[in-house]
Each structure stands twice: as C-alpha cells, then as structure tokens.
Motif scaffolding. Structure first.
Motif, PDB file in Angstrom:
ATOM      1  N   GLU A   1      41.523  28.604  40.130  1.00 12.99           N
ATOM      2  CA  GLU A   1      41.729  29.078  38.662  1.00 12.99           C
ATOM      3  C   GLU A   1      40.622  30.292  38.419  1.00 12.99           C
ATOM      4  N   LYS A   2      39.821  30.237  39.223  1.00 13.38           N
ATOM      5  CA  LYS A   2      37.992  31.304  39.079  1.00 13.38           C
ATOM      6  C   LYS A   2      38.434  32.908  39.786  1.00 13.38           C
ATOM      7  N   ASP A   3      39.537  32.906  40.388  1.00 13.67           N
ATOM      8  CA  ASP A   3      39.700  33.574  41.324  1.00 13.67           C
ATOM      9  C   ASP A   3      40.493  34.960  40.489  1.00 13.67           C
ATOM     10  N   ASN A   4      39.495  34.910  39.198  1.00 10.47           N
ATOM     11  CA  ASN A   4      39.727  36.411  38.574  1.00 10.47           C
ATOM     12  C   ASN A   4      39.081  37.368  38.411  1.00 10.47           C
ATOM     13  N   GLU A   5      38.148  37.531  39.625  1.00 11.33           N
ATOM     14  CA  GLU A   5      37.159  38.914  39.724  1.00 11.33           C
ATOM     15  C   GLU A   5      38.004  40.386  39.547  1.00 11.33           C
ATOM     16  N   PRO A   6      38.393  41.122  39.054  1.00 13.55           N
ATOM     17  CA  PRO A   6      38.805  41.805  38.607  1.00 13.55           C
ATOM     18  C   PRO A   6      38.318  42.896  39.986  1.00 13.55           C
ATOM     19  N   ASN A   7      37.084  43.356  39.912  1.00 18.78           N
ATOM     20  CA  ASN A   7      36.070  44.087  40.826  1.00 18.78           C
ATOM     21  C   ASN A   7      36.299  43.868  41.887  1.00 18.78           C
ATOM     22  N   HIS A   8      36.730  42.853  42.725  1.00 18.03           N
ATOM     23  CA  HIS A   8      36.313  42.535  44.077  1.00 18.03           C
ATOM     24  C   HIS A   8      36.278  43.592  44.624  1.00 18.03           C
ATOM     25  N   LYS A   9      35.219  43.401  45.569  1.00 17.53           N
ATOM     26  CA  LYS A   9      35.838  44.695  46.667  1.00 17.53           C
ATOM     27  C   LYS A   9      36.913  45.127  48.354  1.00 17.53           C
ATOM     28  N   ILE A  10      37.798  44.169  47.562  1.00 16.28           N
ATOM     29  CA  ILE A  10      39.287  44.109  48.257  1.00 16.28           C
ATOM     30  C   ILE A  10      40.249  43.814  48.189  1.00 16.28           C
ATOM     31  N   LEU A  11      40.103  44.242  46.346  1.00 10.58           N
ATOM     32  CA  LEU A  11      41.445  43.560  45.251  1.00 10.58           C
ATOM     33  C   LEU A  11      41.708  45.014  45.311  1.00 10.58           C
ATOM     34  N   ARG A  12      43.367  45.490  45.700  1.00 14.64           N
ATOM     35  CA  ARG A  12      44.198  46.644  45.411  1.00 14.64           C
ATOM     36  C   ARG A  12      43.876  46.986  44.108  1.00 14.64           C
ATOM     37  N   HIS A  13      43.526  48.324  43.616  1.00 14.60           N
ATOM     38  CA  HIS A  13      43.981  48.388  42.352  1.00 14.60           C
ATOM     39  C   HIS A  13      44.711  50.209  42.257  1.00 14.60           C
ATOM     40  N   THR A  14      45.929  50.246  42.114  1.00 17.87           N
ATOM     41  CA  THR A  14      46.933  51.444  41.810  1.00 17.87           C
ATOM     42  C   THR A  14      47.444  51.226  40.458  1.00 17.87           C
ATOM     43  N   GLN A  15      48.351  52.163  40.086  1.00 18.47           N
ATOM     44  CA  GLN A  15      49.495  51.698  38.963  1.00 18.47           C
ATOM     45  C   GLN A  15      50.314  50.388  39.364  1.00 18.47           C
ATOM     46  N   LEU A  16      49.826  50.528  40.584  1.00 22.19           N
ATOM     47  CA  LEU A  16      51.742  50.041  40.691  1.00 22.19           C
ATOM     48  C   LEU A  16      50.691  48.275  40.977  1.00 22.19           C
ATOM     49  N   ALA A  17      49.943  48.158  41.274  1.00 20.60           N
ATOM     50  CA  ALA A  17      49.391  47.018  41.858  1.00 20.60           C
ATOM     51  C   ALA A  17      48.650  46.391  40.167  1.00 20.60           C
ATOM     52  N   ASP A  18      47.997  46.919  39.229  1.00 16.88           N
ATOM     53  CA  ASP A  18      47.601  46.788  37.686  1.00 16.88           C
ATOM     54  C   ASP A  18      48.385  46.372  37.283  1.00 16.88           C
ATOM     55  N   ALA A  19      50.196  46.579  37.252  1.00 14.67           N
ATOM     56  CA  ALA A  19      50.979  46.254  36.117  1.00 14.67           C
ATOM     57  C   ALA A  19      51.020  44.773  36.800  1.00 14.67           C
ATOM     58  N   GLN A  20      50.689  44.143  38.016  1.00 18.96           N
ATOM     59  CA  GLN A  20      51.102  42.826  38.133  1.00 18.96           C
ATOM     60  C   GLN A  20      50.454  42.187  37.818  1.00 18.96           C
ATOM     61  N   GLY A  21      49.183  42.503  37.523  1.00 12.46           N
ATOM     62  CA  GLY A  21      47.565  41.607  37.370  1.00 12.46           C
ATOM     63  C   GLY A  21      46.527  42.454  37.489  1.00 12.46           C
ATOM     64  N   LEU A  22      45.606  42.039  36.909  1.00 14.51           N
ATOM     65  CA  LEU A  22      44.143  43.530  37.431  1.00 14.51           C
ATOM     66  C   LEU A  22      43.054  42.277  37.771  1.00 14.51           C
ATOM     67  N   ASN A  23      43.112  41.067  38.477  1.00 13.42           N
ATOM     68  CA  ASN A  23      43.172  39.930  39.338  1.00 13.42           C
ATOM     69  C   ASN A  23      43.773  38.857  40.238  1.00 13.42           C
ATOM     70  N   ARG A  24      43.427  38.381  41.189  1.00 15.43           N
ATOM     71  CA  ARG A  24      44.240  37.866  41.844  1.00 15.43           C
ATOM     72  C   ARG A  24      45.248  36.892  41.567  1.00 15.43           C
ATOM     73  N   PHE A  25      44.414  35.891  40.126  1.00 17.66           N
ATOM     74  CA  PHE A  25      44.628  34.643  39.742  1.00 17.66           C
ATOM     75  C   PHE A  25      45.846  35.189  38.706  1.00 17.66           C
ATOM     76  N   ASP A  26      46.028  36.186  38.304  1.00 20.67           N
ATOM     77  CA  ASP A  26      46.752  37.187  37.383  1.00 20.67           C
ATOM     78  C   ASP A  26      48.175  37.360  37.616  1.00 20.67           C
ATOM     79  N   ARG A  27      47.938  37.882  38.722  1.00 25.75           N
ATOM     80  CA  ARG A  27      48.787  38.357  40.111  1.00 25.75           C
ATOM     81  C   ARG A  27      49.689  37.247  40.574  1.00 25.75           C
ATOM     82  N   GLY A  28      49.216  35.620  41.102  1.00 26.62           N
ATOM     83  CA  GLY A  28      49.791  35.249  41.593  1.00 26.62           C
ATOM     84  C   GLY A  28      50.152  33.858  40.146  1.00 26.62           C
TER      85      GLY A  28
END
Length: 115
Positions: A36-63
């Motif tokens: 539930e709290k895996d929602n850190e948009p600036n985690h050091k190993i969270l990929r940020h590309t245009q296509l990745a961010d289109a799926q969500g800005l954090n792991r919880f949203d992407r999942g």
C-alpha cells in the motif's frame, strides 16, 4: 502491460503472443501483491521514462494499472481472468513486509477446509 500498441518491455507489441497464450496466462491463478505504501515516486531504483511514467509514477500505481489492464484485456478477448489483486496495508517497498504477507497467504491457502 498487455498492450498491443506498445513495444516490450512496456507492452506486448511485436511479441509473438497468440490469443490462446494470453488466455492461458489470464486463466492461471495469479495473485498480484502490492504494498500500500510502495508509492515513493523518487525511489532511487524506480525507472522514469515517458513510457514507464505513463503506467504510473510509483510502483503501487503501476501494479494497479497492470492488474486492471490485464483484466480489461481478458474481457476484450472474452477469456477467463483468474487473477487477484491484494494490497498489503502499511507496507512500502520492503522485502520482509511483502514476504510476511505472502507467507500468510500461502499458509492460509494450505489449511484444510472444514465442511
């Protein structure tokens, strides 16, 4: 994502997946377990590309998006969807917290049923 308009790894365009293969995947009993709290948009190993961010800005949203996109694709194909989404309260990007939740699910599923 089971999106046929976007190339792998963000979608399945140009992959040789047939409707039957997708149907088999959607019919398997799968649990998507999200913290539930895996929602850190600036985690050091969270990929940020245009296509990745289109799926969500954090792991919880992407999942969540992955689960609901898969469900929608199964509905579009008219096939069985046997996946479940479970959110683990209070847990972020934490191996131990997620492992404890997974272990609890495994233990509960192996208990004998009382008739």
């Amino acid at each position: 994502m089971p999106d046929t308009n976007i190339d792998f790894p963000y979608g399945i365009k140009n992959m040789s997946l047939s409707k039957d293969e997708l149907a088999k995947a959607f019919a398997k009993p799968v649990i998507i377990l999200l913290g539930e709290k895996d929602n850190e948009p600036n985690h050091k190993i969270l990929r940020h590309t245009q296509l990745a961010d289109a799926q969500g800005l954090n792991r919880f949203d992407r999942g969540n998006k992955f689960f609901y996109e898969a469900k929608a694709k199964a509905l579009e194909l008219g096939v069985t969807f046997n996946w479940n989404l479970i959110t683990v309260p209070g847990v972020g990007h934490d191996d131990l917290g997620m492992a404890a939740a997974a272990a609890k699910l495994i233990a509960e599923s192996s208990k004998p049923s009382i008739l």
